[in-house]
Design an enzyme around this catalytic site. Structure first.
Site, mmCIF file in Angstrom:
data_model
loop_
_atom_site.group_PDB
_atom_site.id
_atom_site.type_symbol
_atom_site.label_atom_id
_atom_site.label_comp_id
_atom_site.label_asym_id
_atom_site.label_seq_id
_atom_site.Cartn_x
_atom_site.Cartn_y
_atom_site.Cartn_z
ATOM 1 N N ASP A 76 70.991 16.150 35.094
ATOM 2 C CA ASP A 76 70.912 16.467 36.517
ATOM 3 C C ASP A 76 70.353 17.864 36.777
ATOM 4 O O ASP A 76 70.889 18.620 37.591
ATOM 5 C CB ASP A 76 72.285 16.314 37.179
ATOM 6 N N HIS B 67 69.203 15.578 41.421
ATOM 7 C CA HIS B 67 69.453 14.701 42.564
ATOM 8 C C HIS B 67 69.110 15.363 43.902
ATOM 9 O O HIS B 67 69.010 14.680 44.916
ATOM 10 C CB HIS B 67 70.900 14.189 42.556
ATOM 11 N N GLY C 115 75.236 19.949 50.055
ATOM 12 C CA GLY C 115 74.341 21.066 50.319
ATOM 13 C C GLY C 115 74.515 22.197 49.327
ATOM 14 O O GLY C 115 73.619 23.017 49.136
ATOM 15 N N ASN C 116 75.695 22.267 48.682
ATOM 16 C CA ASN C 116 75.930 23.268 47.630
ATOM 17 C C ASN C 116 75.278 22.875 46.309
ATOM 18 O O ASN C 116 75.099 23.725 45.422
ATOM 19 C CB ASN C 116 77.422 23.469 47.384
ATOM 20 N N SER C 117 74.950 21.597 46.146
ATOM 21 C CA SER C 117 74.416 21.113 44.874
ATOM 22 C C SER C 117 73.196 21.916 44.443
ATOM 23 O O SER C 117 72.275 22.143 45.225
ATOM 24 C CB SER C 117 74.032 19.640 44.986
ATOM 25 N N LEU D 75 63.678 4.488 23.032
ATOM 26 C CA LEU D 75 63.416 3.166 22.474
ATOM 27 C C LEU D 75 62.418 2.467 23.381
ATOM 28 O O LEU D 75 62.601 2.416 24.591
ATOM 29 C CB LEU D 75 64.711 2.347 22.382
ATOM 30 N N GLY D 76 61.346 1.950 22.796
ATOM 31 C CA GLY D 76 60.338 1.263 23.595
ATOM 32 C C GLY D 76 60.033 -0.106 23.017
ATOM 33 O O GLY D 76 60.302 -0.392 21.853
#
Length: 255
Positions: free
Chosen positions: A98, A67, A171-173, A231-232
């Protein structure tokens, strides 16, 4: 040449100041810009965001949260503790967990040592180094492990996280969560700021490094996580004759 993640082997306990000195050169601040639409004058509007990350290899592979460098980011800029700034390429990522891997053109960088998140216990000392608020670069905060394997829901996606009371802010992410040996045991990812209208303090979360270590190596080697089930399907028009041949009931929707 395949990149091999740097696994820690020392296990030596250090003071907080020693951990900072040993680890800060493997931490980076990340600033991104993206197109945020068009204003009333027909001009492109850019949005800026910031986060943190840590170096995986001396030749410039970096791990952060997905993110932090969303796919819409038009530029990704990485700054090291020494002040060197690089334009980064997003090698790949996995939004389900993530995580994202970046690459900068550099050599001689200090890579982080990865620890064993499975050895963490409630009450263990942990520290975070990052870029809180996008301004207070390379700040360190400390606390304890509040819970291990905590199940939380982030935007509809379930995660099993390390819960900590270490101070974590926007900002720590993407920055490292470190044990007392200076080893990365988690990727700082989220915090609770409020719940049911009440202000919440001291509840932060990090992705256990053991949960994503194989995926990180996979992204470095292949640009994405391989072996994931999917799955398509293909949509198309069906006329009456095709429906009858397939044994489908006739209805007014066929043309």
């Amino acid at each position: 040449t395949p990149v091999v993640l740097n696994t820690a082997a020392s296990g030596k306990t250090m003071s907080d100041a020693e951990i900072y000195a040993a680890a800060v050169n493997s931490v980076v601040s990340i600033n991104t810009t993206s197109q945020a639409g068009i204003n009333i004058f027909g001009q492109q509007v850019q949005a800026a965001s910031s986060g943190s990350g840590f170096i995986l290899s001396s030749d410039g592979y970096i791990l952060t949260n997905c993110h932090v460098v969303q796919q819409k980011a038009s530029t990704v800029e990485v700054t090291t503790y020494s002040g060197d700034t690089f334009q980064a390429q997003v090698i790949g990522g996995d939004p389900d967990y993530d995580i994202a891997v970046l690459k900068v053109s550099a050599s001689g960088l200090q890579s982080a040592s990865l620890g064993d998140s499975d050895t963490l216990n409630v009450g263990d000392r942990v520290l975070a180094i990052g870029n809180p608020l996008g301004e207070l670069t390379f700040s360190m905060s400390g606390g304890m492990v509040s819970s291990v394997n905590r199940a939380i829901n982030v935007s509809g996606t379930p995660f099993h996280m390390i819960q900590t009371d270490t101070s974590i802010n926007p900002g720590n992410s993407g920055g490292p969560l470190l044990n007392t040996s200076g080893e990365v045991v988690g990727i700082v990812s989220a915090k609770y700021s409020s719940s049911n209208g009440k202000i919440v303090e001291g509840i932060g979360f990090a992705i256990p490094i053991n949960d994503v270590r194989t995926m990180v190596q996979d992204i470095i080697d292949n640009g994405h996580v391989t072996g994931k089930a999917y799955l398509g399907g293909t949509a198309g028009s069906v006329n009456t004759q095709m429906a009858q041949q397939a044994g489908l009931a006739r209805c007014g929707c066929f043309v």
